[in-house]
Write an enzyme that holds these catalytic residues in place. Structure first.
Site, PDB file in Angstrom:
ATOM      1  N   GLU A  54       2.071   2.843   8.563  1.00  0.00           N
ATOM      2  CA  GLU A  54       0.610   2.819   8.451  1.00  0.00           C
ATOM      3  C   GLU A  54       0.040   3.978   9.257  1.00  0.00           C
ATOM      4  O   GLU A  54       0.500   4.235  10.366  1.00  0.00           O
ATOM      5  CB  GLU A  54       0.040   1.497   8.973  1.00  0.00           C
ATOM      6  CG  GLU A  54      -0.011   0.421   7.918  1.00  0.00           C
ATOM      7  CD  GLU A  54      -0.607  -0.894   8.395  1.00  0.00           C
ATOM      8  OE1 GLU A  54      -0.839  -1.751   7.542  1.00  0.00           O
ATOM      9  OE2 GLU A  54      -0.817  -1.075   9.611  1.00  0.00           O
TER      10      GLU A  54
ATOM     11  N   HIS B  68       7.423  -9.620   6.258  1.00  0.00           N
ATOM     12  CA  HIS B  68       7.367  -8.769   5.063  1.00  0.00           C
ATOM     13  C   HIS B  68       8.681  -8.016   4.810  1.00  0.00           C
ATOM     14  O   HIS B  68       9.218  -8.025   3.709  1.00  0.00           O
ATOM     15  CB  HIS B  68       6.239  -7.739   5.190  1.00  0.00           C
ATOM     16  CG  HIS B  68       4.890  -8.338   5.473  1.00  0.00           C
ATOM     17  ND1 HIS B  68       4.503  -9.565   5.003  1.00  0.00           N
ATOM     18  CD2 HIS B  68       3.817  -7.870   6.169  1.00  0.00           C
ATOM     19  CE1 HIS B  68       3.260  -9.827   5.396  1.00  0.00           C
ATOM     20  NE2 HIS B  68       2.826  -8.819   6.111  1.00  0.00           N
TER      21      HIS B  68
ATOM     22  N   GLN C 164       4.395   0.831  -2.210  1.00  0.00           N
ATOM     23  CA  GLN C 164       2.998   1.279  -2.145  1.00  0.00           C
ATOM     24  C   GLN C 164       2.894   2.523  -1.296  1.00  0.00           C
ATOM     25  O   GLN C 164       3.781   2.739  -0.447  1.00  0.00           O
ATOM     26  CB  GLN C 164       2.100   0.175  -1.574  1.00  0.00           C
ATOM     27  CG  GLN C 164       2.412  -0.111  -0.115  1.00  0.00           C
ATOM     28  CD  GLN C 164       1.638  -1.267   0.448  1.00  0.00           C
ATOM     29  OE1 GLN C 164       1.355  -2.221  -0.237  1.00  0.00           O
ATOM     30  NE2 GLN C 164       1.299  -1.198   1.727  1.00  0.00           N
TER      31      GLN C 164
ATOM     32  N   THR D  17       7.283   6.551 -12.609  1.00  0.00           N
ATOM     33  CA  THR D  17       6.066   6.441 -11.811  1.00  0.00           C
ATOM     34  C   THR D  17       5.084   5.599 -12.610  1.00  0.00           C
ATOM     35  O   THR D  17       4.765   5.927 -13.752  1.00  0.00           O
ATOM     36  CB  THR D  17       5.499   7.851 -11.519  1.00  0.00           C
ATOM     37  OG1 THR D  17       6.397   8.496 -10.625  1.00  0.00           O
ATOM     38  CG2 THR D  17       4.132   7.782 -10.873  1.00  0.00           C
TER      39      THR D  17
ATOM     40  N   LYS E 134       3.318  -8.458  -4.208  1.00  0.00           N
ATOM     41  CA  LYS E 134       3.136  -7.063  -4.634  1.00  0.00           C
ATOM     42  C   LYS E 134       3.919  -6.808  -5.920  1.00  0.00           C
ATOM     43  O   LYS E 134       5.042  -7.291  -6.070  1.00  0.00           O
ATOM     44  CB  LYS E 134       3.577  -6.111  -3.514  1.00  0.00           C
ATOM     45  CG  LYS E 134       2.622  -6.200  -2.303  1.00  0.00           C
ATOM     46  CD  LYS E 134       2.858  -5.102  -1.327  1.00  0.00           C
ATOM     47  CE  LYS E 134       2.006  -5.274  -0.082  1.00  0.00           C
ATOM     48  NZ  LYS E 134       0.667  -4.701  -0.195  1.00  0.00           N
TER      49      LYS E 134
ATOM     50  N   TYR F 280       3.534  -9.798   0.849  1.00  0.00           N
ATOM     51  CA  TYR F 280       4.436  -8.799   0.273  1.00  0.00           C
ATOM     52  C   TYR F 280       5.131  -9.343  -0.977  1.00  0.00           C
ATOM     53  O   TYR F 280       5.472  -8.594  -1.884  1.00  0.00           O
ATOM     54  CB  TYR F 280       5.423  -8.273   1.321  1.00  0.00           C
ATOM     55  CG  TYR F 280       4.862  -7.005   1.924  1.00  0.00           C
ATOM     56  CD1 TYR F 280       3.640  -7.032   2.585  1.00  0.00           C
ATOM     57  CD2 TYR F 280       5.487  -5.767   1.747  1.00  0.00           C
ATOM     58  CE1 TYR F 280       3.058  -5.877   3.068  1.00  0.00           C
ATOM     59  CE2 TYR F 280       4.897  -4.602   2.231  1.00  0.00           C
ATOM     60  CZ  TYR F 280       3.691  -4.668   2.880  1.00  0.00           C
ATOM     61  OH  TYR F 280       3.105  -3.520   3.334  1.00  0.00           O
TER      62      TYR F 280
HETATM   63  C1  BG6 Z   1      -0.349  -7.842   7.600  1.00  0.00           C
HETATM   64  C2  BG6 Z   1      -0.224  -7.373   9.014  1.00  0.00           C
HETATM   65  O1  BG6 Z   1       0.423  -8.987   7.387  1.00  0.00           O
HETATM   66  O2  BG6 Z   1       0.105  -6.807   6.738  1.00  0.00           O
HETATM   67  C3  BG6 Z   1      -1.028  -6.102   9.238  1.00  0.00           C
HETATM   68  O3  BG6 Z   1      -0.701  -8.399   9.889  1.00  0.00           O
HETATM   69  C4  BG6 Z   1      -0.631  -5.051   8.218  1.00  0.00           C
HETATM   70  O4  BG6 Z   1      -0.846  -5.602  10.548  1.00  0.00           O
HETATM   71  C5  BG6 Z   1      -0.670  -5.635   6.812  1.00  0.00           C
HETATM   72  O5  BG6 Z   1      -1.547  -3.988   8.330  1.00  0.00           O
HETATM   73  C6  BG6 Z   1      -0.128  -4.655   5.805  1.00  0.00           C
HETATM   74  O6  BG6 Z   1      -0.402  -5.111   4.511  1.00  0.00           O
HETATM   75  P1  BG6 Z   1      -0.517  -4.077   3.302  1.00  0.00           P
HETATM   76  O7  BG6 Z   1      -0.597  -4.937   2.096  1.00  0.00           O
HETATM   77  O8  BG6 Z   1      -1.759  -3.279   3.555  1.00  0.00           O
HETATM   78  O9  BG6 Z   1       0.712  -3.232   3.359  1.00  0.00           O
END
Ligand code: BG6
Length: 447
Positions: A167, A191, A319, A347, A133, A130
């Site tokens: 997610e 993160h 994101q 944006t 990013k 993270y």
């Molecule tokens: C990872 C986790 O560290 O980060 C996953 O283990 C998660 O479970 C992922 O899906 C998310 O990363 P991103 O970059 O797709 O948001």
């Protein structure tokens, strides 16, 4: 796997939209070598060493980066064998370590102790992707490069902060790993807490790695351990139409698991800037959408001339589709004096349409090559964040009567979520007609 299979896998993970990149890809895979071996046998590491020496023959020094993207169970063995067999005599060495860095404060300290005799803190790069990013790297600039943010960035003006990770998919066969860790260890302790520290830290003396990390640690040290009454946990069940499986339907998940796939927690920072401001961290799998964002909600304006005017919000969309926007009240153009909620909107796709945004790992691996630790996790930082989360994790692990609330796959999370966030002062604004992004046909934006 053999060399061909390895190269096939490498190639399949590199995007090649244009011809010149395709040519570079050929040059790149020509440099890739696959050496297989056991995690705990000197012979395997010697085999690796011989291969490395052949490549390095004739060079004045042999700088090496070892990247340990490995199951935690073999982590100590591999780092010790690398040190014994593959530590170059003449060159810079770096060890990149992937999470999970332990499961709680004790196990994290054990890992750390096991690395200490062989690797210096200078050599270790604990990766939290993270921090690589684009929008996360922008946070320090946004905060400290803009006077108008600096002036209002405190408990006098900010009511609450929400940091959200969503997610739209479940464990999907990755349940073995996930069940051992759960959503709190998987994304919150690393993160999301990283985002929180950057949002909350004081201005660093400089942009040097140690100055930045000193300030981040100071924030973590001002945070009490999480109180269990400030937490809700959930686990996804089947989707409402029955087409998507429940967490417990995943064959790789142990029967009857209480593992949380959703968590919301309110955290506090006991310092002059933030005392009393809830930082609400929310993370979940199998939700209604994919997004990571930081939402800073300001306090109500002084009452009197306005009635029920919405609060300002600064939203930092990490994101997908990086954006920074401020929800702002304005006069509805025309002859009336009606107010309308609108926004100042940066944006990225519109503003920086021809710039390429690198992948997080792309940027972090380059940092490791350059020797820049700024976006890697320092040992005391890790320790401080485990200290905050460990009592909660132990409480959840050790009390079988604490069962996560069920929520349907594809929903916004457990139904109590809105009451939870509003109990910490968050006011959802559903002013008719307001939506972000503007071109969307969706209903008014809801978290
Ligand atoms: C990872 C986790 O560290 O980060 C996953 O283990 C998660 O479970 C992922 O899906 C998310 O990363 P991103 O970059 O797709 O948001």
């Amino acid at each position: 796997m053999d060399h061909e299979e390895f190269i096939k896998r490498v190639k399949s993970n590199i995007k090649t939209p244009t011809k010149p990149i395709e040519e570079q890809l050929v040059t790149f895979v020509d440099k890739c070598i696959y050496v297989s071996g056991q995690y705990d046998q000197d012979e395997s590491f010697q085999n690796l060493e011989n291969t490395l020496q052949k490549i390095e023959a004739g060079r004045p020094n042999n700088h090496r980066i070892f990247y340990m993207a490995l199951p935690p169970s073999v982590f100590i063995s591999v780092s010790q064998h690398l040190k014994k067999n593959n530590y170059p005599k003449n060159g810079i060495v770096r060890l990149i370590v992937e999470k999970p860095f332990g499961k709680d404060l004790d196990s994290s300290r054990k890992l750390q102790k096991a690395l200490e005799p062989d690797w210096t803190e200078e050599e270790i790069y604990r990766i939290d992707h993270y921090l690589g990013k684009e929008m996360v790297k922008n946070l320090l600039i946004l905060r400290f490069g803009n006077e108008f943010f600096g002036a209002t960035w405190n408990r006098h003006h900010i009511s609450n902060v929400q940091i959200t990770f969503k997610e739209p998919f479940g464990t999907e066969g990755r349940g073995g790993y996930f069940d051992e860790f759960g959503i709190i260890r998987d994304v919150m302790q690393n993160h999301l807490i990283q985002l929180l520290t950057i949002i909350a830290m004081e201005r660093p003396l400089s942009f040097s790695a140690e100055d930045i990390r000193d300030e981040k640690v100071r924030v973590l040290r001002a945070m009490p351990q999480i109180a269990t009454e400030n937490v809700i946990i959930g686990q996804y069940g089947k989707s409402e139409d029955g087409s998507k499986p429940a967490y417990l339907d995943d064959d790789t998940v142990p029967k009857g698991s209480r593992c949380p796939t959703f968590c919301a927690v309110a955290m506090f920072i006991k310092n002059e800037r933030w005392d009393g401001v809830p930082f609400i961290l929310k993370a979940g799998k199998a939700l209604n959408e994919q997004k990571a964002e930081i939402r800073i909600q300001f306090k109500d304006v002084t009452s009197g001339i306005f009635k029920d005017i919405p609060r300002n919000e600064l939203v930092i969309r990490v994101q997908p589709d990086e954006a920074v926007y401020i929800k702002m009240n304005s006069k509805l153009p025309g002859l009336s004096t009606q107010t309308v909620l609108t926004d100042l909107d940066l944006t990225y796709k519109r503003r920086f349409s021809d710039l390429k945004i690198p992948e997080a790992y792309e940027s972090l691996i380059l940092d490791a090559i350059k020797g820049d630790h700024s976006n890697f996790v320092r040992d005391d930082e890790l320790d401080a964040s485990w200290r905050i989360f460990s009592p909660l994790l132990h409480y959840l692990d050790e009390n079988p009567e604490v069962v996560p609330m069920s929520y349907p796959y594809g929903s916004r999370g457990p139904p109590v979520l809105d009451d939870f966030t509003s109990s910490y002062g968050y006011k959802f604004n559903d002013q008719v007609g307001y939506q972000w992004p503007v071109q969307s046909t969706e209903l008014p934006h809801k978290l």
